[in-house]
Design an enzyme around this catalytic site. Sequence first.
Site, short mmCIF file in Angstrom:
data_model
loop_
_atom_site.label_atom_id
_atom_site.label_comp_id
_atom_site.label_asym_id
_atom_site.label_seq_id
_atom_site.Cartn_x
_atom_site.Cartn_y
_atom_site.Cartn_z
N HIS A 111 0.81 -1.22 0.00
CA HIS A 111 0.00 0.00 0.00
C HIS A 111 0.84 1.28 0.00
O HIS A 111 0.34 2.33 0.34
CB HIS A 111 -0.96 -0.01 1.20
CG HIS A 111 -2.01 -1.08 1.11
ND1 HIS A 111 -2.76 -1.53 2.17
CD2 HIS A 111 -2.45 -1.80 0.04
CE1 HIS A 111 -3.60 -2.47 1.77
NE2 HIS A 111 -3.42 -2.65 0.49
N CYS A 119 5.41 12.97 -7.78
CA CYS A 119 4.88 13.98 -8.69
C CYS A 119 4.26 13.21 -9.85
O CYS A 119 4.89 12.33 -10.41
CB CYS A 119 6.01 14.88 -9.19
SG CYS A 119 5.48 15.88 -10.59
N SER A 179 -7.11 -7.44 9.55
CA SER A 179 -8.54 -7.77 9.68
C SER A 179 -9.04 -8.55 8.47
O SER A 179 -10.16 -9.06 8.50
CB SER A 179 -9.36 -6.49 9.87
OG SER A 179 -9.12 -5.62 8.79
P1 OAD Z 1 -7.08 -3.18 10.48
O1 OAD Z 1 -7.06 -1.97 11.36
O2 OAD Z 1 -8.27 -3.38 9.61
O3 OAD Z 1 -6.94 -4.49 11.38
C1 OAD Z 1 -5.95 -4.59 12.36
C2 OAD Z 1 -6.00 -5.99 12.95
O4 OAD Z 1 -4.94 -6.12 13.87
C3 OAD Z 1 -7.29 -6.35 13.70
O5 OAD Z 1 -7.78 -7.59 13.23
C4 OAD Z 1 -6.83 -6.46 15.16
O6 OAD Z 1 -7.54 -7.47 15.88
C5 OAD Z 1 -5.37 -6.84 15.00
N1 OAD Z 1 -4.49 -6.48 16.12
C6 OAD Z 1 -4.61 -5.44 16.98
N2 OAD Z 1 -3.60 -5.42 17.86
C7 OAD Z 1 -2.79 -6.46 17.55
C8 OAD Z 1 -1.56 -6.97 18.08
N3 OAD Z 1 -0.95 -6.39 19.12
N4 OAD Z 1 -1.02 -8.05 17.49
C9 OAD Z 1 -1.62 -8.66 16.44
N5 OAD Z 1 -2.77 -8.22 15.90
C10 OAD Z 1 -3.36 -7.14 16.44
O7 OAD Z 1 -5.72 -3.15 9.65
P2 OAD Z 1 -5.33 -3.85 8.27
O8 OAD Z 1 -5.94 -5.20 8.16
O9 OAD Z 1 -3.87 -3.73 8.13
O10 OAD Z 1 -5.14 0.49 3.62
O11 OAD Z 1 -6.02 -2.88 7.23
C11 OAD Z 1 -5.88 -3.12 5.87
C12 OAD Z 1 -5.83 -1.82 5.11
O12 OAD Z 1 -6.99 -1.04 5.43
C13 OAD Z 1 -4.69 -0.91 5.48
O13 OAD Z 1 -3.48 -1.24 4.82
C14 OAD Z 1 -5.19 0.42 5.05
C15 OAD Z 1 -6.60 0.35 5.56
O14 OAD Z 1 -7.52 1.14 4.92
C16 OAD Z 1 -4.65 1.56 3.02
O15 OAD Z 1 -4.26 2.52 3.63
C17 OAD Z 1 -4.67 1.43 1.54
#
Ligand code: OAD
Length: 234
Positions: A111, A119, A179
Amino acid sequence: MINSVDYKKIVFFTGAGMSAESNVPTYRGKGGIWNKYNWEEYACQAAFDQDPEKVLKFHEIRRKAVLGCKPHSGHFVISELENTHPQVIIVTQNIDGMHQRAGSKNVIELHGSVWRLKCPKHDIFEDIGNAYRNYRCEKCGTWLRPDIVWFGDMLNHEVIQQAISAISTCDIFISIGTSGIVYPAAGFPEIAKNNGAFCIEINPEPSVISHIYDQNIRECASVALSQLFKDISI
Ligand code: OAD
């Protein structure tokens, strides 16, 4: 526990939960960025076209927050494993550069990165610091855009291919802190599984794709990684 020598190629697939113990906020759930900010105002091309300065300022807030955070022991377990094992690849959805700050080198950033600007007519370049050095391109004066995949953007084709190539040829796939909601990344565990990799999910909470994995570890990233890789000393 995993004996890393039993596996030829190890892929770590990380999401915001990997950085949570470094105090970088996740996107969803308690304290999530998208609970506080409306992505339609800050994280899509339409928002940038309408008010580039507002979008750049939002990303500066995030840069400042990330610069105040430090990689945790889980990041160092992975980077140390990279030093001792011939094939370790990190495919991350995170834009915070935390793996690299822990010393990891083989990082595929799906991402983009909050530490790069582009630019539309010229280059993509690194810009590290609390504030961006310039909001506009020095060559043509166009607003510079964070090199981040926003909502509605296509992912970089080459980057996706690199990730898929690593994931479809690994024999162990360890997903940490995602997630499983945002595609195409959320489809990666299934690719690993269909190609015969042993798949582990590290997440204190179940995710929408938990059922795909062979093993679910309901622990925080740092605890789970130190338990899985007891042979790695950091
Ligand atoms: P999310 O915020 O959707 O999910 C974070 C996950 O991490 C959740 O399932 C939590 O349960 C878990 N979590 C929290 N604390 C933790 C810990 N200490 N150890 C392990 N797991 C833990 O984040 P992403 O799945 O990364 O996209 O989100 C995907 C994308 O959505 C991101 O890359 C971003 C966002 O919009 C862009 O910016 C393009």
